[in-house]
Design an enzyme around this catalytic site. Structure first.
Site, PDB file in Angstrom:
ATOM      1  N   SER A   1      33.236  44.418   2.433  1.00 31.48           N
ATOM      2  CA  SER A   1      31.911  43.871   1.635  1.00 31.48           C
ATOM      3  C   SER A   1      32.025  43.570   0.157  1.00 31.48           C
ATOM      4  O   SER A   1      33.018  44.220  -0.397  1.00 31.48           O
ATOM      5  CB  SER A   1      30.743  45.261   1.584  1.00 31.48           C
ATOM      6  OG  SER A   1      30.296  45.060   3.014  1.00 31.48           O
TER       7      SER A   1
ATOM      8  N   ARG B   1       0.868  -1.199   0.069  1.00 25.61           N
ATOM      9  CA  ARG B   1      -0.076   0.052   0.206  1.00 25.61           C
ATOM     10  C   ARG B   1       0.933   1.186   0.156  1.00 25.61           C
ATOM     11  O   ARG B   1       0.264   2.384  -0.142  1.00 25.61           O
ATOM     12  CB  ARG B   1      -0.895  -0.067   1.124  1.00 25.61           C
ATOM     13  CG  ARG B   1      -2.179  -0.746   0.871  1.00 25.61           C
ATOM     14  CD  ARG B   1      -3.206  -0.786   1.879  1.00 25.61           C
ATOM     15  NE  ARG B   1      -2.839  -1.384   3.056  1.00 25.61           N
ATOM     16  CZ  ARG B   1      -3.202  -0.908   4.337  1.00 25.61           C
ATOM     17  NH1 ARG B   1      -3.741   0.119   4.507  1.00 25.61           N
ATOM     18  NH2 ARG B   1      -2.864  -1.538   5.397  1.00 25.61           N
TER      19      ARG B   1
ATOM     20  N   ASN C   1      35.016  28.836  -4.050  1.00 24.75           N
ATOM     21  CA  ASN C   1      35.662  27.391  -3.943  1.00 24.75           C
ATOM     22  C   ASN C   1      35.720  26.459  -4.851  1.00 24.75           C
ATOM     23  O   ASN C   1      36.508  25.400  -4.802  1.00 24.75           O
ATOM     24  CB  ASN C   1      34.859  26.981  -2.668  1.00 24.75           C
ATOM     25  CG  ASN C   1      33.507  26.655  -2.795  1.00 24.75           C
ATOM     26  OD1 ASN C   1      32.884  27.182  -3.584  1.00 24.75           O
ATOM     27  ND2 ASN C   1      33.025  25.264  -2.254  1.00 24.75           N
TER      28      ASN C   1
ATOM     29  N   TYR D   1      28.455  33.575   1.296  1.00 23.73           N
ATOM     30  CA  TYR D   1      28.747  32.089   1.110  1.00 23.73           C
ATOM     31  C   TYR D   1      30.027  32.122   1.569  1.00 23.73           C
ATOM     32  O   TYR D   1      30.939  32.386   1.077  1.00 23.73           O
ATOM     33  CB  TYR D   1      28.627  31.660  -0.556  1.00 23.73           C
ATOM     34  CG  TYR D   1      28.866  30.413  -0.611  1.00 23.73           C
ATOM     35  CD1 TYR D   1      28.235  29.463   0.147  1.00 23.73           C
ATOM     36  CD2 TYR D   1      30.018  29.868  -1.336  1.00 23.73           C
ATOM     37  CE1 TYR D   1      28.636  28.058   0.046  1.00 23.73           C
ATOM     38  CE2 TYR D   1      30.369  28.728  -1.565  1.00 23.73           C
ATOM     39  CZ  TYR D   1      29.565  27.402  -0.922  1.00 23.73           C
ATOM     40  OH  TYR D   1      30.026  26.258  -0.839  1.00 23.73           O
TER      41      TYR D   1
ATOM     42  N   GLN E   1      14.140 -13.889   4.661  1.00 17.32           N
ATOM     43  CA  GLN E   1      12.976 -14.549   4.504  1.00 17.32           C
ATOM     44  C   GLN E   1      12.649 -14.683   3.055  1.00 17.32           C
ATOM     45  O   GLN E   1      12.008 -13.425   2.726  1.00 17.32           O
ATOM     46  CB  GLN E   1      11.893 -14.087   5.487  1.00 17.32           C
ATOM     47  CG  GLN E   1      10.619 -14.996   5.495  1.00 17.32           C
ATOM     48  CD  GLN E   1       9.472 -14.557   6.140  1.00 17.32           C
ATOM     49  OE1 GLN E   1       9.483 -12.927   6.202  1.00 17.32           O
ATOM     50  NE2 GLN E   1       8.452 -14.900   6.444  1.00 17.32           N
TER      51      GLN E   1
ATOM     52  N   ASN F   1      35.320  39.407  11.156  1.00 18.52           N
ATOM     53  CA  ASN F   1      34.209  40.089  10.623  1.00 18.52           C
ATOM     54  C   ASN F   1      34.146  39.846   8.782  1.00 18.52           C
ATOM     55  O   ASN F   1      34.979  40.331   8.342  1.00 18.52           O
ATOM     56  CB  ASN F   1      34.074  41.648  10.718  1.00 18.52           C
ATOM     57  CG  ASN F   1      32.837  42.051  10.590  1.00 18.52           C
ATOM     58  OD1 ASN F   1      31.902  41.930  11.313  1.00 18.52           O
ATOM     59  ND2 ASN F   1      32.544  42.503   9.085  1.00 18.52           N
TER      60      ASN F   1
END
Ligand code: UD1
Ligand code: MG
Length: 451
Positions: free
Chosen positions: A387, A15, A368, A348, A75, A359
């Site tokens: 940044s 089922r 990467n 990332y 089995q 930081n």
């Protein structure tokens, strides 16, 4: 006395409408079989035998992933639960102790229940786990006189009077293993299904003068899964119970119904999980951590005092030290962020090692992957990544290094150095105004032409 587990998992699970064997369908990211095996750990089993049949190779591989010591027996034909138990006999040759039969598709039998069964075994030869069913449906019925269990009758073979009984068979049975195999050998298949019923051992035992009794548990523990809908119910129940356990252990959840846990999620005391957080497998969260709303974590470790999210993603190998802040739209994979690192926005960090207190500015990306290989980015302590820095790995930045915003770093940066890797700015006086005027004039001309 030592204990062996026999876990029945040979059935096809028609089922489920699936190519995957039923017991490998997942609840909270773990195959149902693992839940049953984990439940059995409560009795500290000396031996565990899994009876596989349908897609046995897959079932065996999964069972061994959970416990490399497990014995798997086959089995070949599913001739009934009694026949399934008989297949474990050779594997337990020479074992002297109690055997407990569990079902691979009944994942939630509790530790207390199994211990209560072992306790009852001290005074009875056979102990069957029963439950009062709200809707007894097609379960086997337990026929008792007082404390003694006389017989189990399968629904298909039961009279109307027997079907009116609400005390049902969970399938979990405990007996001395030698006694169990002797009894199972005596089971025939002259019944409505033409199957060898494990449940017949009770009447056979009674006829031989052995004693049998019932230990009762809450119906929810015996929840079995036969369809996708029941799988969803099992998932719901797991989540509900695990959230309650975590809250009882000191974890705060403002909206527990929206927090999704994995079978192995660990969260420490005084941690807070905000709404709509999803845990994949392999996450450990220490004490006093805040996982903010809409974060997704898997294969990650978060140390004390850290704050993750909102909208953060921790992927496998993310290792956050103490008091680390990972903010919105930050993804961390296979990266160690040492104590006090801050990566608060749009970043990332993959295959990286980031020193204490460094930081990471908004928009920083560790580049990467070169299309074939993955490379590491190593940043020392107390660094400042401006940044929008692209860190083209492999690359190493020393302690206290700084990168100018918008830099594309392709070479190592020594400790305490500032790396500037971007085009120099040039200002052209008045040129912006000139451009604007030209563009506005062009637009005015177009509007006029159109009317
Ligand atoms: C069984 C019990 C019933 C009980 C119910 C609880 C028997 C005869 N009946 O019925 O009293 O109320 O469970 O859910 O035991 N399996 C094998 N090999 C087989 C047959 C079954 O490994 O040849 C495994 C299945 O994969 C499953 C478990 O044993 O994990 C139970 O089998 P199932 O066919 O579901 O038994 P029920 O008819 O539900
Ligand atoms: Mg069943």
């Amino acid at each position: 006395m030592s204990t062996a587990l026999i876990i029945l998992a040979a059935g096809k699970g028609t089922r489920m409408e699936s190519d995957l064997p039923k017991v490998l369908h997942r609840i909270a990211h773990a195959p149902m079989l693992w839940h049953a095996m984990r439940a059995g750990l409560a009795v500290d089993p000396e031996e565990t035998v899994v009876v596989a049949g349908h897609e046995a190779a897959q079932v065996e591989a999964s069972a061994k992933d959970f416990d490399p010591q497990v014995k798997v027996v086959i089995q070949a034909e599913q001739l009934g639960t009694g026949h399934a138990v008989a297949q474990a006999k050779n594997a337990l040759q020479g074992f002297d102790g109690n055997a407990i039969v569990l079902y691979g598709d009944t994942p939630f039998i509790s530790e207390d229940t199994l211990l209560a069964m072992l306790a009852a075994r001290k005074t009875h030869d056979i102990v069957v786990l029963g439950f009062e069913a709200a809707d007894p449906g097609r379960y086997g019925r337990l026929l008792c006189s007082g404390e003694t269990l006389e017989r189990i009758v399968e629904f298909k073979d039961a009279t109307d009077e027997e079907r009116a009984i609400t005390l049902c068979n969970s399938g979990v049975i405990c007996a001395d293993s030698t006694v169990l195999f002797n009894l199972v050998d005596a089971v025939g298949n002259d019944n409505a299904s033409g199957e060898y019923y494990l449940t017949d051992i009770v009447a056979i035992a009674r006829a031989r003068g052995l004693s049998a009794t019932v230990v009762r548990c809450d119906e929810r523990e015996t929840l079995g899964v036969n369809s996708r809908a029941e799988l969803a119910v099992a998932e719901w129940l797991f989540q509900k119970n695990r959230r309650a356990e975590l809250m009882a252990d000191g974890v705060s959840m403002a909206a527990p119904d929206t927090v999704y846990l994995a079978w192995d999620t660990v969260i420490g005391r005084d941690s807070e999980i905000e709404p709509n957080v999803v845990f994949g497998p392999g996450v450990t969260v220490e004490n006093e951590v805040r996982i903010r709303a809409f974060s997704h974590l898997e294969g990650a470790h978060v140390s004390r005092g850290s704050i993750v999210g909102p909208f953060a993603r921790l992927r496998p190998g993310a290792e956050l030290g103490e008091n680390v802040h990972v903010g919105n739209f930050v993804e961390v994979k296979n990266a160690v962020l040492h104590e006090g690192v801050k990566a608060n926005h749009l970043t990332y960090l993959g295959d990286a090692d980031i020193g204490a207190r460094t930081n990471i500015g908004a928009g920083t990306i560790t580049c990467n992957y070169d299309g074939v290989f993955k490379h590491r980015t190593v940043i020392g302590a107390d660094a400042f990544i401006g940044s929008d820095t692209m860190l083209v790995a492999p690359v190493t930045l020393g302690d206290g290094a700084m990168t100018a915003s918008g830099s594309t770093i392709t070479e190592d940066v020594p400790a305490a150095a500032l790396a500037v890797a971007r085009a120099r700015q040039e200002n052209k006086p008045g040129l912006a105004k000139k451009l604007f005027d030209m563009l506005k004039a062009r637009k005015a001309k177009m509007v006029k032409g159109a009317s």
